[in-house]
Design a protein around this motif. Sequence first.
Motif, PDB file in Angstrom:
ATOM      1  N   PHE A 111       0.814  -1.213   0.000  1.00  0.00           N
ATOM      2  CA  PHE A 111       0.000   0.000   0.000  1.00  0.00           C
ATOM      3  C   PHE A 111       0.850   1.267   0.000  1.00  0.00           C
ATOM      4  CE2 PHE A 111      -4.106  -1.998   1.624  1.00  0.00           C
ATOM      5  CZ  PHE A 111      -4.789  -1.694   0.458  1.00  0.00           C
ATOM      6  N   HIS A 112       2.130   1.130   0.315  1.00  0.00           N
ATOM      7  CA  HIS A 112       3.011   2.296   0.282  1.00  0.00           C
ATOM      8  C   HIS A 112       3.060   2.875  -1.124  1.00  0.00           C
ATOM      9  CE1 HIS A 112       5.054   2.692   4.176  1.00  0.00           C
ATOM     10  NE2 HIS A 112       4.921   1.375   4.283  1.00  0.00           N
ATOM     11  N   ILE A 113       3.303   4.177  -1.212  1.00  0.00           N
ATOM     12  CA  ILE A 113       3.480   4.827  -2.511  1.00  0.00           C
ATOM     13  C   ILE A 113       4.885   5.435  -2.563  1.00  0.00           C
ATOM     14  CG2 ILE A 113       2.635   6.591  -4.107  1.00  0.00           C
ATOM     15  CD1 ILE A 113      -0.081   6.359  -2.749  1.00  0.00           C
ATOM     16  N   PRO A 114       5.797   4.895  -3.349  1.00  0.00           N
ATOM     17  CA  PRO A 114       5.675   3.641  -4.110  1.00  0.00           C
ATOM     18  C   PRO A 114       5.690   2.430  -3.179  1.00  0.00           C
ATOM     19  CG  PRO A 114       7.926   4.407  -4.198  1.00  0.00           C
ATOM     20  CD  PRO A 114       7.165   5.483  -3.460  1.00  0.00           C
ATOM     21  N   PRO A 115       5.348   1.237  -3.684  1.00  0.00           N
ATOM     22  CA  PRO A 115       5.331   0.043  -2.835  1.00  0.00           C
ATOM     23  C   PRO A 115       6.684  -0.187  -2.167  1.00  0.00           C
ATOM     24  CG  PRO A 115       4.270  -0.410  -4.924  1.00  0.00           C
ATOM     25  CD  PRO A 115       4.895   0.942  -5.064  1.00  0.00           C
ATOM     26  N   SER A 116       6.646  -0.651  -0.943  1.00  0.00           N
ATOM     27  CA  SER A 116       7.861  -0.934  -0.178  1.00  0.00           C
ATOM     28  C   SER A 116       8.034  -2.443  -0.048  1.00  0.00           C
ATOM     29  CB  SER A 116       7.750  -0.298   1.212  1.00  0.00           C
ATOM     30  OG  SER A 116       8.766  -0.772   2.059  1.00  0.00           O
ATOM     31  N   TYR A 117       9.284  -2.874   0.025  1.00  0.00           N
ATOM     32  CA  TYR A 117       9.560  -4.303   0.183  1.00  0.00           C
ATOM     33  C   TYR A 117      10.528  -4.521   1.344  1.00  0.00           C
ATOM     34  CZ  TYR A 117       7.451  -4.577  -4.452  1.00  0.00           C
ATOM     35  OH  TYR A 117       6.575  -4.488  -5.513  1.00  0.00           O
ATOM     36  N   LYS A 118      10.368  -3.714   2.376  1.00  0.00           N
ATOM     37  CA  LYS A 118      11.347  -3.715   3.458  1.00  0.00           C
ATOM     38  C   LYS A 118      10.979  -4.636   4.627  1.00  0.00           C
ATOM     39  CE  LYS A 118      12.948   1.002   2.488  1.00  0.00           C
ATOM     40  NZ  LYS A 118      13.079   2.381   3.013  1.00  0.00           N
ATOM     41  N   SER A 119       9.708  -4.934   4.797  1.00  0.00           N
ATOM     42  CA  SER A 119       9.284  -5.718   5.961  1.00  0.00           C
ATOM     43  C   SER A 119       9.801  -7.159   5.885  1.00  0.00           C
ATOM     44  CB  SER A 119       7.762  -5.740   6.063  1.00  0.00           C
ATOM     45  OG  SER A 119       7.267  -4.439   6.283  1.00  0.00           O
ATOM     46  N   THR A 120      10.011  -7.738   7.056  1.00  0.00           N
ATOM     47  CA  THR A 120      10.446  -9.125   7.155  1.00  0.00           C
ATOM     48  C   THR A 120       9.433  -9.895   7.982  1.00  0.00           C
ATOM     49  OG1 THR A 120      12.771  -8.466   7.067  1.00  0.00           O
ATOM     50  CG2 THR A 120      12.283 -10.668   7.937  1.00  0.00           C
ATOM     51  N   VAL A 121       8.975 -11.010   7.456  1.00  0.00           N
ATOM     52  CA  VAL A 121       8.047 -11.858   8.218  1.00  0.00           C
ATOM     53  C   VAL A 121       8.572 -13.291   8.219  1.00  0.00           C
ATOM     54  CG1 VAL A 121       6.049 -10.443   7.599  1.00  0.00           C
ATOM     55  CG2 VAL A 121       6.598 -12.454   6.230  1.00  0.00           C
ATOM     56  N   THR A 122       8.162 -14.051   9.221  1.00  0.00           N
ATOM     57  CA  THR A 122       8.475 -15.479   9.287  1.00  0.00           C
ATOM     58  C   THR A 122       7.246 -16.244   8.845  1.00  0.00           C
ATOM     59  OG1 THR A 122      10.000 -15.159  11.131  1.00  0.00           O
ATOM     60  CG2 THR A 122       9.163 -17.388  10.781  1.00  0.00           C
ATOM     61  N   LEU A 123       7.383 -17.055   7.823  1.00  0.00           N
ATOM     62  CA  LEU A 123       6.244 -17.808   7.312  1.00  0.00           C
ATOM     63  C   LEU A 123       5.574 -18.592   8.440  1.00  0.00           C
ATOM     64  CD1 LEU A 123       7.927 -18.994   4.014  1.00  0.00           C
ATOM     65  CD2 LEU A 123       5.904 -17.525   4.157  1.00  0.00           C
ATOM     66  N   SER A 124       4.260 -18.676   8.400  1.00  0.00           N
ATOM     67  CA  SER A 124       3.480 -19.167   9.544  1.00  0.00           C
ATOM     68  C   SER A 124       3.831 -20.584   9.961  1.00  0.00           C
ATOM     69  CB  SER A 124       1.985 -19.088   9.221  1.00  0.00           C
ATOM     70  OG  SER A 124       1.672 -19.873   8.082  1.00  0.00           O
ATOM     71  N   TRP A 125       4.307 -21.401   9.038  1.00  0.00           N
ATOM     72  CA  TRP A 125       4.607 -22.795   9.392  1.00  0.00           C
ATOM     73  C   TRP A 125       6.077 -22.993   9.797  1.00  0.00           C
ATOM     74  CZ3 TRP A 125       3.652 -20.983   4.509  1.00  0.00           C
ATOM     75  CH2 TRP A 125       4.660 -21.092   3.568  1.00  0.00           C
ATOM     76  N   LYS A 126       6.856 -21.924   9.752  1.00  0.00           N
ATOM     77  CA  LYS A 126       8.268 -22.028  10.119  1.00  0.00           C
ATOM     78  C   LYS A 126       8.460 -21.654  11.582  1.00  0.00           C
ATOM     79  CE  LYS A 126      11.118 -22.587   7.367  1.00  0.00           C
ATOM     80  NZ  LYS A 126      11.741 -23.834   6.913  1.00  0.00           N
ATOM     81  N   PRO A 127       9.401 -22.294  12.267  1.00  0.00           N
ATOM     82  CA  PRO A 127       9.674 -21.914  13.669  1.00  0.00           C
ATOM     83  C   PRO A 127      10.291 -20.536  13.732  1.00  0.00           C
ATOM     84  CG  PRO A 127      11.306 -23.495  12.885  1.00  0.00           C
ATOM     85  CD  PRO A 127      10.260 -23.403  11.815  1.00  0.00           C
ATOM     86  N   VAL A 128       9.928 -19.789  14.747  1.00  0.00           N
ATOM     87  CA  VAL A 128      10.454 -18.429  14.905  1.00  0.00           C
ATOM     88  C   VAL A 128      11.920 -18.469  15.296  1.00  0.00           C
ATOM     89  CG1 VAL A 128      10.258 -16.270  16.200  1.00  0.00           C
ATOM     90  CG2 VAL A 128       8.200 -17.507  15.510  1.00  0.00           C
TER      91      VAL A 128
END
Length: 450
Positions: free
Chosen positions: A375-392
């Motif tokens: 939703f950022h203008i322009p789109p951002s690709y900076k966030s990092t997430v851990t896929l839900s099935w992977k251990p943190v």
Amino acid sequence: MPTVEELYRNYGILADATEQVGQIRRQAIKELPQFATGENLPRVADILTQLLQTDDSAEFNLVNNALLSIFKMDAKGTLGGLFSQILQGEDIVRERAIKFLSTKLKTLPDEVLTKEVEELILTESKKVLEDVTGEEFVLFMKILSGLKSLQTVSGRQQLVELVAEQADLEQTFNPSDPDCVDRLLQCTRQAVPLFSKNVHSTRFVTYFCEQVLPNLSSLTTPVEGLDIQLEVLKLLAEMSSFCGDMEKLETNLRKLFDKLLEYMPLPPEEAENGENAGNEEPKLQFSYVECLLYSFHQLGRKLPDFLTAKLNAEKLKDFKIRLQYFARGLQVYIRQLRLALQGKTGEALKTEENKIKVVALKITNNINVLIKDLFHIPPSYKSTVTLSWKPVQKVEIGQKRANEDTTSGSPPKKSPTGPKRDARQIYNPPSGKYSSNLGNFNYERSLQGK
């Protein structure tokens, strides 16, 4: 020194002995390593390997110990006998010889598993890999990935190339052939743990984007109960983090984008009275969207102007409408899930229902973070997430799990018939229950009392 004739005469005694003379056989097995001198050692290894077919647990244990003892005398000679039977022996001998290597090699000291010995294991394994079953392939990957010399960057790259060869990535993918689909998934699962910032997944990601994604709805699988489409999308998501420079990046991003749109519905049309014109609102398939959004987010970093410069205005507008609609529904679910889990700890979170809700909350939170970036203008690709099935928490490379090893002295049990090669070692979110219960607006409204 015993002669070759004596050696094989003794083997004949062992092979012909009946249950009544089991004690004679056990004593002979104990003494066989004494014959393992000079050029006799590979022959002793050959005989001991054949004796792995015994169903007597005491004998099986003795054979294992005898093989380990001559391994420490001459590792190369012992490997010669083992691989001779793996390549030319009977099925039961081949199966147990491979399992012996997969469970016992790691128990040997470094002075036995020298660099030369590991090179021989790799060379001989390549010969076997020319014709293996799926289960055998998994075991050989376990054997090879455990070798010290293959735990370097160049070593892992060698293993990835081996897997790519097994996966047959040069051939056109046939989604209607269950064996073709099964082989690709089995190989990809073996490759995923090898990928890193230095060992890229580009070749696999490219193949998935070009050949598999366009045929996602046509995939067939021999494994009963497996959500094959979700399985493919999970593997793609896991690999996307380590994709290097891709030759047809824009083309493949577009294919990924188009597939994402299929799982992000448009809002239902409203009638004149403000109610939905249709009978029901579309389901939001969060498990699929998490995988596709994550993959798009990872590859999008390499072409950050894709959404703003590579799409026409109409398609971009359509995407934003879908994204906004999905985001609104997402917020409803996140609130409901947090409310349902509020105050629950310990044993309360271990019920099946709450386990599903915890995983669902991970999925929806991940999607929420990724959507905010777009939703950022322009789109951002900076966030990092851990896929839900992977251990943190991070798991160190090479960490062993106790339940992987055969510690019993009993001969391995025969595997049951039917598919047996597709169980994943990670927690698989119960997408069926989740999608049907939490992915439907009408259900959510009933929770709210609407």
